[in-house]
Scaffold this active site. Structure first.
Site, PDB file in Angstrom:
ATOM      1  N   GLY A 274      63.076  23.782 -15.415  1.00 38.83           N
ATOM      2  CA  GLY A 274      61.796  24.467 -15.213  1.00 38.83           C
ATOM      3  C   GLY A 274      61.282  25.056 -16.513  1.00 38.83           C
ATOM      4  O   GLY A 274      61.926  24.917 -17.567  1.00 38.83           O
ATOM      5  N   ASP A 316      49.504  27.598 -17.516  1.00 36.75           N
ATOM      6  CA  ASP A 316      50.922  27.823 -17.232  1.00 36.75           C
ATOM      7  C   ASP A 316      51.318  29.293 -17.343  1.00 36.75           C
ATOM      8  O   ASP A 316      52.371  29.689 -16.857  1.00 36.75           O
ATOM      9  CB  ASP A 316      51.791  27.005 -18.215  1.00 36.75           C
ATOM     10  CG  ASP A 316      51.885  25.536 -17.825  1.00 36.75           C
ATOM     11  OD1 ASP A 316      51.155  25.113 -16.905  1.00 36.75           O
ATOM     12  OD2 ASP A 316      52.687  24.812 -18.452  1.00 36.75           O
ATOM     13  N   ALA A 324      48.558  20.276 -15.916  1.00 36.25           N
ATOM     14  CA  ALA A 324      47.466  20.253 -16.887  1.00 36.25           C
ATOM     15  C   ALA A 324      46.099  20.389 -16.208  1.00 36.25           C
ATOM     16  O   ALA A 324      45.238  21.139 -16.662  1.00 36.25           O
ATOM     17  CB  ALA A 324      47.534  18.953 -17.682  1.00 36.25           C
ATOM     18  N   HIS A 448      38.922  -4.896   0.111  1.00 34.94           N
ATOM     19  CA  HIS A 448      40.088  -5.722   0.430  1.00 34.94           C
ATOM     20  C   HIS A 448      40.285  -6.788  -0.636  1.00 34.94           C
ATOM     21  O   HIS A 448      39.301  -7.398  -1.043  1.00 34.94           O
ATOM     22  CB  HIS A 448      39.881  -6.406   1.783  1.00 34.94           C
ATOM     23  CG  HIS A 448      40.985  -7.375   2.115  1.00 34.94           C
ATOM     24  ND1 HIS A 448      42.227  -6.952   2.516  1.00 34.94           N
ATOM     25  CD2 HIS A 448      41.027  -8.736   2.052  1.00 34.94           C
ATOM     26  CE1 HIS A 448      42.999  -8.012   2.709  1.00 34.94           C
ATOM     27  NE2 HIS A 448      42.302  -9.111   2.427  1.00 34.94           N
TER      28      HIS A 448
HETATM   29  P1  FAD Z   1      49.929  24.392 -23.142  1.00 34.32           P
HETATM   30  O1  FAD Z   1      49.569  22.988 -22.985  1.00 34.32           O
HETATM   31  O2  FAD Z   1      51.365  24.764 -23.144  1.00 34.32           O
HETATM   32  O3  FAD Z   1      49.253  24.884 -24.497  1.00 34.32           O
HETATM   33  C1  FAD Z   1      49.492  26.159 -25.013  1.00 34.32           C
HETATM   34  C2  FAD Z   1      49.235  26.145 -26.504  1.00 34.32           C
HETATM   35  O4  FAD Z   1      49.267  27.503 -26.971  1.00 34.32           O
HETATM   36  C3  FAD Z   1      50.286  25.405 -27.302  1.00 34.32           C
HETATM   37  O5  FAD Z   1      49.677  24.454 -28.129  1.00 34.32           O
HETATM   38  C4  FAD Z   1      50.981  26.497 -28.138  1.00 34.32           C
HETATM   39  O6  FAD Z   1      51.374  26.037 -29.425  1.00 34.32           O
HETATM   40  C5  FAD Z   1      49.867  27.540 -28.267  1.00 34.32           C
HETATM   41  N1  FAD Z   1      50.361  28.904 -28.501  1.00 34.32           N
HETATM   42  C6  FAD Z   1      51.389  29.548 -27.865  1.00 34.32           C
HETATM   43  N2  FAD Z   1      51.499  30.819 -28.317  1.00 34.32           N
HETATM   44  C7  FAD Z   1      50.540  30.974 -29.260  1.00 34.32           C
HETATM   45  C8  FAD Z   1      50.134  32.064 -30.088  1.00 34.32           C
HETATM   46  N3  FAD Z   1      50.709  33.272 -30.000  1.00 34.32           N
HETATM   47  N4  FAD Z   1      49.122  31.864 -30.964  1.00 34.32           N
HETATM   48  C9  FAD Z   1      48.495  30.651 -31.049  1.00 34.32           C
HETATM   49  N5  FAD Z   1      48.822  29.593 -30.285  1.00 34.32           N
HETATM   50  C10 FAD Z   1      49.820  29.755 -29.397  1.00 34.32           C
HETATM   51  N6  FAD Z   1      51.208  18.220 -16.193  1.00 34.32           N
HETATM   52  C11 FAD Z   1      50.419  17.368 -15.497  1.00 34.32           C
HETATM   53  O7  FAD Z   1      49.420  17.802 -14.905  1.00 34.32           O
HETATM   54  N7  FAD Z   1      50.695  16.019 -15.449  1.00 34.32           N
HETATM   55  C12 FAD Z   1      51.770  15.493 -16.072  1.00 34.32           C
HETATM   56  O8  FAD Z   1      51.984  14.291 -16.009  1.00 34.32           O
HETATM   57  C13 FAD Z   1      52.623  16.368 -16.804  1.00 34.32           C
HETATM   58  N8  FAD Z   1      53.699  15.882 -17.453  1.00 34.32           N
HETATM   59  C14 FAD Z   1      54.475  16.728 -18.186  1.00 34.32           C
HETATM   60  C15 FAD Z   1      55.585  16.202 -18.848  1.00 34.32           C
HETATM   61  C16 FAD Z   1      56.411  17.019 -19.588  1.00 34.32           C
HETATM   62  C17 FAD Z   1      57.598  16.434 -20.307  1.00 34.32           C
HETATM   63  C18 FAD Z   1      56.098  18.418 -19.704  1.00 34.32           C
HETATM   64  C19 FAD Z   1      56.958  19.329 -20.535  1.00 34.32           C
HETATM   65  C20 FAD Z   1      54.999  18.945 -19.060  1.00 34.32           C
HETATM   66  C21 FAD Z   1      54.180  18.113 -18.285  1.00 34.32           C
HETATM   67  N9  FAD Z   1      53.070  18.606 -17.591  1.00 34.32           N
HETATM   68  C22 FAD Z   1      52.289  17.757 -16.854  1.00 34.32           C
HETATM   69  C23 FAD Z   1      52.725  20.044 -17.604  1.00 34.32           C
HETATM   70  C24 FAD Z   1      51.571  20.315 -18.577  1.00 34.32           C
HETATM   71  O9  FAD Z   1      51.934  19.857 -19.857  1.00 34.32           O
HETATM   72  C25 FAD Z   1      51.241  21.802 -18.602  1.00 34.32           C
HETATM   73  O10 FAD Z   1      50.997  22.248 -17.287  1.00 34.32           O
HETATM   74  C26 FAD Z   1      50.004  22.057 -19.448  1.00 34.32           C
HETATM   75  O11 FAD Z   1      50.198  21.629 -20.779  1.00 34.32           O
HETATM   76  C27 FAD Z   1      49.660  23.556 -19.457  1.00 34.32           C
HETATM   77  O12 FAD Z   1      48.508  23.744 -20.202  1.00 34.32           O
HETATM   78  P2  FAD Z   1      48.173  25.135 -20.916  1.00 34.32           P
HETATM   79  O13 FAD Z   1      46.826  24.964 -21.531  1.00 34.32           O
HETATM   80  O14 FAD Z   1      48.366  26.248 -19.961  1.00 34.32           O
HETATM   81  O15 FAD Z   1      49.269  25.334 -22.045  1.00 34.32           O
END
Ligand code: FAD
Length: 470
Positions: A274, A316, A324, A448
């Site tokens: 997780g 997240d 995503a 179909h």
């Molecule tokens: P993130 O994508 O985590 O982006 C956060 C960003 O914030 C990062 O670039 C990080 O570097 C930056 N950051 C963090 N702290 C700081 C700071 N203090 N200052 C500046 N920048 C900072 N989801 C799906 O829907 N479909 C899928 O098929 C899928 N496959 C996945 C496969 C894998 C292997 C993994 C690990 C995840 C997968 N996910 C999938 C989940 C998906 O990647 C996440 O739910 C999504 O990326 C969350 O988006 P977010 O914008 O909340 O954060």
């Protein structure tokens, strides 16, 4: 310290939550900046999540088809061999192109990007650490936190980046591990397990719960278990890995099941139990922004406001499925609320997909949830073996299961395991959004021969009107 810049909105994090929110903010006329600590934009999703994993899933599926399935279609190939460096290079190129697209998208929308680690110093003030002893302070009327999540590390199974690894490293193994252990039977473990199994690894998935992919509808989960086993994945359920040590390049793991222990040796151990919200560096504690004490997620109201005035959070970082498309939907809704519009997300219609083959896709309530809530219900299902298109493709594993309200016939949930389920679920999401009944889908004409005819037949089957069900 560099001079202050003034913004309507500063977004911290450029994942699918942050960058999508930024584009919507620019469309609504807000002067917007994005801060990203990684060298490339796009977050986990584009760099080490959704995109690279799907690139490898697609490539490894082609490899499997060429090696094991082409002959039945009358295609002779000779010996099929794997060029792993080329496969990984292709994946990296896909990632590079898509992250570059995000950069252009932000630039095209006149969104300023700052590279560095951001900390919220006070409401309206973000400090960006851009290098050793160098920082910029941004002043913003609103701040949106979108820093995503990171893999959870387990005591006794700490990541070493080479042998005991997270999903990030498992996307780039330099050789196919002969024996791959995976701790955690969730969607990330099953997808990466499928990739390496197709490329030749002996994969063992170790899951603490009595079933894999525990959030799936039970019937679908059992079918997935059966199909993946047929493909060669081994599952150890009700089992925990209590210890793992690396010695001479091998991981020696101790497994425990019902008080009994067992030793197993792996070339690589992927720990994917997780992810947890990434609040480090943000200044959440200093500013006393309220979080869930159990999960560490930032708590927000229906407009994505945190407990601190002018600070919002999405993706997240906040409760809900870590997906995503959920992050992007929240990004759009949060920005619309900030701009004084009505933004909201319907959490009852978020689809989820497992990109194994066959794919698994679902939306709405599972049969277990419907029963738990004591809602009267009807079920209609239809196997892909009865769909002409699935027969043409030779992909007959799986079925569609549709659950509707016993009195009103309103669709409560749809669960699909089968070819192209990931794309088929979109119609079901729309049906739930519009409050459709099973009869609405049953009376909708589907082309179909298509896979989606199986959905129509499942919907017909709710009232025992399926033409093809036996
Ligand atoms: P993130 O994508 O985590 O982006 C956060 C960003 O914030 C990062 O670039 C990080 O570097 C930056 N950051 C963090 N702290 C700081 C700071 N203090 N200052 C500046 N920048 C900072 N989801 C799906 O829907 N479909 C899928 O098929 C899928 N496959 C996945 C496969 C894998 C292997 C993994 C690990 C995840 C997968 N996910 C999938 C989940 C998906 O990647 C996440 O739910 C999504 O990326 C969350 O988006 P977010 O914008 O909340 O954060």
């Amino acid at each position: 310290m560099a001079q202050q810049a003034q913004f309507d909105l500063v977004i911290i994090g450029s994942g699918p939550g942050g960058y999508v929110a930024a584009v919507r903010a620019a469309q609504l006329g807000l002067k917007t900046a994005v801060v990203e600590k990684a060298s490339r934009l796009g977050g986990v999703c584009l760099n080490v999540g959704c995109i690279p994993s799907k690139a490898l899933l697609d490539s490894s599926e082609y490899y499997h088809l060429a090696r094991d399935r082409f002959a039945e279609h009358g295609i002779k190939t000779g010996k099929v061999t794997l060029d792993l460096p080329a496969m990984l290079a292709r994946k990296d190129k896909v990632v590079e192109e898509l992250t570059e697209n995000v950069r252009r998208l932000l630039e095209g929308n006149k969104i300023e990007t700052f590279h560095g680690t951001a900390t919220v110093k006070a409401p309206g003030t973000v400090e960006v650490e851009t290098g050793k002893k160098r920082s910029t302070t941004l002043s913003a009327r609103n701040i949106l936190l979108a820093t995503g999540s990171e893999p959870i590390e387990v005591k006794g199974l700490e990541f070493d980046g080479k042998h005991i690894v997270s999903s990030t490293e498992a996307l780039s193994f330099d050789a196919v591990p002969k024996r791959l252990g995976i701790v955690g039977g969730g969607y990330i473990g099953l997808e990466l397990g499928s990739v390496w199994n197709r490329l030749g690894s002996m994969v063992t998935v170790i899951e603490m719960l009595p079933r894999i992919a525990a959030t799936l509808d039970g019937q679908v989960g059992r079918a997935l278990d059966r199909i993946l086993k047929k493909q060669g994945l081994a599952f150890k359920l009700n089992t925990r890995v209590v210890e793992a040590n690396v010695s001479r390049g091998k991981v020696k793991a101790v497994l425990e099941n019902d008080g009994k222990t067992e030793k197993m040796t792996f070339d690589r151990l992927l720990v994917s139990i997780g992810r947890r919200p990434l609040t480090r560096d943000l200044g959440v504690e200093a500013l006393k922004i309220k979080t869930d004490p159990k999960t560490g997620q930032i708590l927000v109201d229906e407009a994505y406001r945190t407990s601190l005035d002018g600070v919002y959070a999405i993706g997240d970082l906040v409760p809900g499925p870590m997906l995503a498309h959920k992050a992007s939907a929240e990004g759009i809704a949060a920005v619309e609320c900030i701009a004084g519009r009505a933004g909201e997300v319907n959490y009852d219609t978020i689809p989820s997909v497992v990109y194994t083959w066959p794919e698994v896709a679902s939306v709405g309530l599972t049969e277990e949830q419907v029963r738990e809530r004591k809602i009267p219900y009807c079920v209609g299902s239809f196997p892909f073996s009865g769909a002409g298109r699935a027969r043409c493709m030779g992909e007959t594993d799986g079925f569609v299961k549709l659950i509707s309200h016993g009195k009103t016939d309103r669709i409560l949930g749809v669960h699909i395991i089968g070819p192209r389920a990931a794309d088929m679920i979109a119609e079901c999401v729309l049906a739930l959004e519009f409050g459709a009944s099973s009869e609405d889908i049953a009376r909708t004409i589907h082309g179909h021969p298509t896979f989606s005819e199986a959905l129509q037949e499942a919907a017909m089957n709710v009232r025992n009107c399926s033409i093809y069900a036996s």
